[in-house]
Structure formats: C-alpha cells, structure tokens
Write a protein that holds these residues in place. Structure first.
Motif: not given
Length: 89
Positions: A38-43, A53-56
């Motif tokens: 959830t945190g990664l998707k918010k970031i 944008y695609n870094t994560f």
C-alpha cells in the motif's frame, strides 16, 4: 489490504485468533506485506507523469510475489480457515 481488513474484522468480533506461533507469524507477515504494498503504491502515484513512475515496479512485484506465496491467493476466509487447521495439526 484485503487480508488485513478481514483479519482486523475477525479480531474485532472474536478476539485474537487461536493460531500456533508459525501461523500467527504468517498472519503478521501478510499484514506487514500488504502495508508495504500500500505504501509503495501511494509513493508510486506521487511520481505519476514523471520519469520515476516505474521506479518502484520491481519492488512492488517482489512484495506482491511474497504476498502470493504467503496467502496462496486464497480468499481471506479460506486462508484463515487453513491457518486454523494448520495450527491444530
């Protein structure tokens, strides 16, 4: 956070599930993994329309794979039932 919400609702209604230490650890790892996702998707959304944008995506994929490994893609109710059965064995 489908599993986290379900576990929260069950715990609120019935108290802490009666799980052995391994299954309780599994449940906590699932909750933790969903929190990370959830945190990664918010970031990731903060970087929308940027080159970052695609870094994560790789990290998100790895966490999603781990969540799948922990849950077996079972529905939350079925997963908790499985965890109870494994705790009794």
């Amino acid at each position: 956070m489908i599993y986290s919400r379900y576990f929260s609702a069950v715990t609120s209604e019935n108290g802490q599930p009666n799980l052995n230490p391994d299954q309780f650890r599994r449940m906590m790892n699932i909750v933790f993994c969903e929190g990370i996702l959830t945190g990664l998707k918010k970031i990731k959304e903060k970087y929308k329309d940027t080159p970052f944008y695609n870094t994560f995506d790789t990290i998100i994929f790895k966490q999603d794979t781990l969540l799948t490994k922990l849950t077996g893609n079972l529905k939350p109710k079925d997963l908790l039932r499985e965890m109870h059965m494994l705790s009794e064995a």
